[in-house]
Design a protein around this motif. Structure first.
Motif, short mmCIF file in Angstrom:
data_model
loop_
_atom_site.label_atom_id
_atom_site.label_comp_id
_atom_site.label_asym_id
_atom_site.label_seq_id
_atom_site.Cartn_x
_atom_site.Cartn_y
_atom_site.Cartn_z
N TYR A 1 -5.89 8.87 4.29
CA TYR A 1 -6.94 7.91 3.91
C TYR A 1 -7.77 7.37 5.07
O TYR A 1 -8.86 6.82 4.85
CB TYR A 1 -6.37 6.77 3.06
CG TYR A 1 -5.49 5.74 3.72
CD1 TYR A 1 -5.97 4.88 4.71
CD2 TYR A 1 -4.17 5.55 3.29
CE1 TYR A 1 -5.17 3.91 5.27
CE2 TYR A 1 -3.36 4.58 3.85
CZ TYR A 1 -3.87 3.76 4.84
OH TYR A 1 -3.08 2.79 5.40
N HIS B 1 -7.39 0.90 4.76
CA HIS B 1 -7.31 1.02 3.31
C HIS B 1 -7.70 -0.34 2.70
O HIS B 1 -7.33 -1.39 3.22
CB HIS B 1 -5.88 1.38 2.88
CG HIS B 1 -5.77 1.78 1.45
ND1 HIS B 1 -5.75 0.85 0.42
CD2 HIS B 1 -5.69 3.00 0.85
CE1 HIS B 1 -5.65 1.48 -0.73
NE2 HIS B 1 -5.62 2.77 -0.51
N LYS C 1 -11.33 8.57 5.11
CA LYS C 1 -12.09 8.07 3.97
C LYS C 1 -12.58 6.64 4.16
O LYS C 1 -13.70 6.30 3.78
CB LYS C 1 -11.23 8.17 2.71
CG LYS C 1 -11.92 7.70 1.44
CD LYS C 1 -11.03 7.88 0.22
CE LYS C 1 -11.73 7.41 -1.05
NZ LYS C 1 -10.85 7.56 -2.24
N TYR C 2 -11.74 5.78 4.78
CA TYR C 2 -12.05 4.34 4.80
C TYR C 2 -12.43 3.81 6.18
O TYR C 2 -12.89 2.66 6.27
CB TYR C 2 -10.83 3.56 4.29
CG TYR C 2 -10.51 3.79 2.84
CD1 TYR C 2 -11.39 3.39 1.84
CD2 TYR C 2 -9.33 4.43 2.46
CE1 TYR C 2 -11.10 3.60 0.50
CE2 TYR C 2 -9.03 4.65 1.12
CZ TYR C 2 -9.91 4.23 0.16
OH TYR C 2 -9.63 4.44 -1.16
#
Length: 409
Positions: A400, A245, A403-404
């Motif tokens: 997350y 993140h 996504k990252y």
């Protein structure tokens, strides 16, 4: 009759919770913690006595508060000591240490501390003491274009602020803000530098060679030097997965402790004793996947956020505070006894994102042997309120990571 001791923790993050857990688990002590707010990591805990004040970010206010608190605590406890859990808190107590003599700590000098927080100064110290670090260039808002033109190492590379924990950087509003930027081209590098300098941040940026290898090539070394400046505890870990993140990028999420020592540990011990360092520190190190050479990235002059793993591994940095500052009989422990798995995320993410099959096999073995530890999952504090908080944090990571996540080569 006075009680034996009371720790005063500065902060409320994972680091603070890990400390509180060891003090509670081993000594039955509920430590005091000063914080501006209770971060989610420590919410609903019954093993920490929080004192909250929004003005604790003011150095003079914090030191005066600690001095007043210390005078009161000395009437009830034989020994008291402070454990800062962030660079800024460490700087505050080092600068104000003349007012904090009722505490047992031997705080490092403020001027010396500044050299650790400032990567440019730290790399100069590395040159002086022959500690290897990646090729690096420093730039400012005025000269970054000419510095970029001088880069003599290839892409990808790393871009990061001189001190990602400085208030100047923390308070800057930057689109796509991260602690560390993974850059793939000259165009991307210039674009990101411009975005950073278009914010309120006007400090030094570091452009650094990318040392080849994935997260498993990282090493984290946690160290404790006693009040006389002698290195007594050294605990090495192999991070196998990092946080991705943007707010926490570069923090470790999964670590396997490494028993014994590696050569660079001797060099670091010699360095710390030469400068008379005291207290906890942790070093980020990486082994180049191609050359097998070790490189030091930075020193954090405080406990590492993942340092709880040192306790089940057998070279506890947390316990060192008590043995040194309270018991006065801290024995040297250079290297871990145990190989353990430490996690700060659900194990399913390790299985999904760690690509090295031999590491996965080792993780499975450690889990079967019940050698898997989560800082936040402490049975002495794992009531319904805590379970909700921990499970919520872990659920967010499941969300997350896809996504990252960045695959490093």
């Amino acid at each position: 009759m006075k009680k034996e001791f009371m720790p005063v923790i500065l902060g409320s993050d994972d680091n603070a919770y890990g400390l509180a857990r060891v003090f509670h688990e081993r000594y039955g002590v509920v430590p005091i913690a000063l914080a501006t707010t209770i971060l989610e990591t420590s919410k609903n805990s019954k093993i920490i006595d929080f004192k909250l004040d929004a003005k604790f970010h003011d150095a003079d206010y914090l030191v005066d508060y600690l001095a007043d608190l210390g005078e009161k605590l000395k009437k009830e406890y034989e020994k008291i000591f402070i454990v800062p859990c962030s660079d800024s808190y460490q700087a505050m107590v080092s600068k104000g240490k003349a007012k904090l003599k009722m505490y047992e700590n031997a705080f490092i000098d403020y001027d010396k501390l500044l050299k650790f927080d400032d990567k440019e100064s730290f790399y100069k110290m590395c040159d002086e003491y022959h500690l290897p670090y990646p090729k690096s260039l420093m730039c400012t808002s005025k000269n970054y274009e000419s510095v970029v033109a001088k880069i003599d190492f290839g892409y990808p590379l790393i871009l990061k602020p001189n001190n990602s924990n400085s208030l100047e950087y923390l308070n800057a509003s930057i689109e796509g803000k991260e602690k560390v930027y993974f850059i793939n081209s000259k165009e991307e590098l210039l674009s990101k530098i411009k975005a950073i300098y278009n914010s309120s941040y006007d400090g030094i940026l570091i452009i650094q060679e990318f040392v080849s290898g994935d997260d498993s090539n990282m090493r984290v070394l946690n160290v404790y030097s006693d009040k006389n400046g002698k290195v007594k505890i050294m605990s090495l870990g192999q991070p196998i997965l990092e946080e991705y993140h943007p707010a926490t990028y570069g923090n470790y999420a999964a670590i396997i402790s490494v028993p014994g020592v590696i050569p660079i540990m001797e060099d670091i011990q010699s360095f710390l004793e030469s400068i008379k360092y005291t207290g906890a520190a942790n070093f980020d190190i990486k082994i180049d996947a191609k050359t097998k050479k070790y490189y030091i990235f930075e020193i954090n002059p405080r406990l590492g956020r993942s340092s709880f793993f040192t306790t089940p591994a057998g070279a506890s940095i947390q316990d060192a505070y008590v043995q040194d500052l309270v018991k006065g009989n801290l024995k040297a422990k250079i290297g871990n006894d145990e190989e353990i798995l430490w996690l700060n995320l659900p194990y399913m993410l390790v299985k999904k994102y760690v690509k090295n099959e031999s590491i996965i096999k080792k993780c499975e073995k450690l889990r079967r042997e019940h050698k898997c530890f989560h800082t936040l999952k402490y049975k002495g504090d794992y009531h319904l309120g805590r379970r909700f908080i921990v499970n919520l944090q872990y659920a967010r990571k499941i969300h997350y990571y896809p996504k990252y996540y960045i695959e490093k080569k």
